[in-house]
Enzyme design. Structure first.
Site, mmCIF file in Angstrom:
data_model
loop_
_atom_site.group_PDB
_atom_site.id
_atom_site.type_symbol
_atom_site.label_atom_id
_atom_site.label_comp_id
_atom_site.label_asym_id
_atom_site.label_seq_id
_atom_site.Cartn_x
_atom_site.Cartn_y
_atom_site.Cartn_z
ATOM 1 N N MET A 125 0.845 -1.191 0.000
ATOM 2 C CA MET A 125 0.000 0.000 0.000
ATOM 3 C C MET A 125 0.883 1.244 0.000
ATOM 4 S SD MET A 125 -2.909 -0.855 2.847
ATOM 5 C CE MET A 125 -1.849 -1.386 4.150
ATOM 6 N N GLY A 129 5.271 8.816 -1.349
ATOM 7 C CA GLY A 129 4.491 10.052 -1.141
ATOM 8 C C GLY A 129 3.310 9.909 -0.216
ATOM 9 N N SER A 132 -0.256 7.115 5.569
ATOM 10 C CA SER A 132 -1.515 7.152 6.322
ATOM 11 C C SER A 132 -2.718 7.421 5.413
ATOM 12 C CB SER A 132 -1.453 8.264 7.382
ATOM 13 O OG SER A 132 -0.360 8.072 8.234
ATOM 14 N N GLU A 244 -5.668 -6.626 11.167
ATOM 15 C CA GLU A 244 -4.241 -6.264 11.193
ATOM 16 C C GLU A 244 -3.896 -5.577 12.518
ATOM 17 O OE1 GLU A 244 -2.867 -4.185 7.746
ATOM 18 O OE2 GLU A 244 -0.959 -3.655 8.658
ATOM 19 N N ARG A 245 -4.788 -4.703 12.959
ATOM 20 C CA ARG A 245 -4.518 -3.976 14.212
ATOM 21 C C ARG A 245 -4.561 -4.919 15.405
ATOM 22 N NH1 ARG A 245 -8.077 0.468 11.229
ATOM 23 N NH2 ARG A 245 -6.311 1.165 9.990
ATOM 24 N N ARG A 270 21.460 -11.579 38.664
ATOM 25 C CA ARG A 270 22.487 -10.526 38.644
ATOM 26 C C ARG A 270 22.643 -9.903 40.030
ATOM 27 N NH1 ARG A 270 26.826 -8.698 35.735
ATOM 28 N NH2 ARG A 270 27.058 -6.459 35.997
ATOM 29 N N GLN A 281 14.467 -2.098 46.049
ATOM 30 C CA GLN A 281 13.059 -1.712 45.963
ATOM 31 C C GLN A 281 12.718 -1.126 44.589
ATOM 32 O OE1 GLN A 281 11.383 1.697 48.110
ATOM 33 N NE2 GLN A 281 9.929 0.304 49.057
ATOM 34 N N LEU A 339 16.872 -2.369 33.565
ATOM 35 C CA LEU A 339 17.240 -3.292 34.641
ATOM 36 C C LEU A 339 18.324 -4.285 34.213
ATOM 37 C CD1 LEU A 339 13.678 -3.906 36.133
ATOM 38 C CD2 LEU A 339 15.462 -2.383 37.018
ATOM 39 N N GLU A 369 -1.615 7.686 15.873
ATOM 40 C CA GLU A 369 -2.414 8.915 15.714
ATOM 41 C C GLU A 369 -3.618 8.633 14.808
ATOM 42 O OE1 GLU A 369 1.022 8.877 15.129
ATOM 43 O OE2 GLU A 369 1.347 9.505 17.196
#
Ligand SMILES: Cc1cc2nc3c(=O)[nH]c(=O)nc-3n(C[C@H](O)[C@H](O)[C@H](O)COP(=O)(O)OP(=O)(O)OC[C@H]3O[C@@H](n4cnc5c(N)ncnc54)[C@H](O)[C@@H]3O)c2cc1C
Length: 381
Positions: A125, A129, A132, A244-245, A270, A281, A339, A369
């Site tokens: 798609m 140019g 969205s 798709e979403r 670790r 904490q 972390l 958006e």
């Protein structure tokens, strides 16, 4: 919380896909990242083992499963941090166009190959140019007898190099009267003269995925390769983008879940200042926040998957999940990477790859958006 959406059959499928990944994918991941592409052969192996289009009916030589088998594939790919082998893009986003809108002849021609891995698919798609604004696509498909002649350029196309079939969105009319009725979807075989795989793109993440630029120069394609009616392309795209979403939300969720698990394990191993870093904490609070987001996200997503399976119209909810899950994954992966300290920045540590891979999820499949504009409409704003 226990998950209730899967049956015993899905659990068995998960076990065998997990074995497949450990054998055919994990040992090759770093090599694929270096190459910027996965091996073509792994697609055929995945097809032979029934992991491509697992929902496809047996009459089309599919495995006869359902969308939950696809969910398993997404989750297990996330578990091993595999973002180059775009099985779900093929199985759950692109092939469904052929399945839903193809004629019987087209389905007979293409679906068995899509399930076997002989045909890897792409969906083109986006153009240099326009992204969205789908209706602004400039690629043209001019009618010449019983052929279309396609001219134009596409960019950012996933599976662009490996694809054997590419569904191309092109203008079959100039769109002066109604730009939403100008687009058609045409299936182009990769060996057609004039279909040029111009360039594999270098990216920030998804390093083993062959995202590419494609060019069409007087590429002649039979009219019999068009999906659905001429001019119906925009509506077909809008119809399938909901799935798709949802799939992108599922990928993001799976990634976040695995990163939290691995970070919990790492912080217990670790040591700093004479104790495991999980005993600080700050580590605990960060991991608690991440684990909470993941758990809450899972509840919403499983509910959405169930309603999607029941055939409900979920434009608003899938768009919400696309935003929420992809932003959550970005936040969680970033916190977890911290972390890991310096190791989190090293490519051989999967969390570094998850960090790079997470970013694009807020951009593709419709930017977050654009999701907000869709939801705003659904809220009647
Ligand atoms: C790794 C990768 C893989 C991809 N795979 C594919 C693929 O397989 N096939 C395919 O066709 N495409 C693919 N894409 C393209 C992707 O879908 C587009 O990049 C995306 O839709 C955004 O389009 P654009 O890049 O042209 O950005 P633009 O549309 O130019 O947007 C730029 C910015 O403007 C914002 N914006 C635009 N319109 C509005 C609006 N109305 N309101 C508010 N903000 C707005 C956007 O949210 C964004 O922040 C892929 C992209 C990437 C990065």
């Amino acid at each position: 919380m226990d998950r209730t959406i899967f049956s015993e059959d899905h659990d068995l499928f998960r076990k065998s896909f997990r074995t497949f990944l450990e054998r055919e994918v994990v040992p090759n991941q770093m090599r694929w990242i270096e190459a910027g592409i996965v091996d073509r052969e792994v697609w055929r192996k995945a097809g032979a083992a029934g992991f491509l289009c697992p929902w496809l009916e047996t009459e089309h030589e599919g495995a006869g499963g359902d969308f939950l088998h696809s969910c398993v594939v997404v989750e297990e790919l996330g578990r091993v941090y595999e973002s180059g082998l775009a099985l779900s893009l093929h199985s759950d986003i692109i092939v469904p166009y052929i399945h839903a809108f193809g004629s019987d002849e087209q389905k007979r021609r293409w679906l068995p190959g899509c399930a076997s891995g002989d045909l890897v698919t792409a969906l083109a798609m986006t153009e240099p140019g326009t992204g969205s604004d789908v209706a602004a696509i400039a690629t043209t498909a001019r009618r010449d007898g019983d052929h279309y002649v396609i001219n134009g350029a596409k960019t950012f196309i996933s599976n662009g190099i490996l694809c054997d079939l590419c569904i191309v969105a092109a203008k079959t009319e100039d769109g002066a009267e109604n730009r939403h009725r100008a687009l058609s979807l045409i299936v182009v075989e990769a060996d057609r003269p004039g279909f040029i795989k111009s360039k594999k793109l270098k990216k920030l993440g998804q390093l083993a995925q062959d995202t590419a630029e494609l060019t069409f120069e007087d590429c002649r394609v039979p009219v019999a390769n068009r999906l659905g009616e001429e001019g119906a392309g925009f509506f077909m795209l809008m119809n399938k983008l909901q799935r798709e979403r949802l799939v992108v939300a599922m990928i993001a969720q799976a990634q976040a879940e695995q990163v939290v698990k691995d970070t919990i394990a790492y912080t217990k191993e670790r040591k700093a200042f004479g104790k495991p870093i999980s005993k600080f904490q700050n580590t605990q609070f960060k991991l608690v926040e991440c684990a909470t987001k993941v758990e809450v996200g899972r509840a919403f997503l499983d509910r959405l998957i169930t309603e999607h399976l029941a055939g409900k119209d979920l434009i608003k909810e899938c768009s919400m999940a696309k935003i929420w899950q992809t932003e959550m994954a970005s936040e969680v992966v970033d916190e977890c990477l911290q972390l890991f300290g310096g190791y989190g920045y090293m490519l051989e540590y999967p969390v570094a790859r998850a960090f790079m891979d997470a970013r694009v999820q807020r951009i593709y499949a419709g930017t977050n958006e654009i999701m907000k504009t869709i939801i705003a409409k659904q809220l009647d704003l």
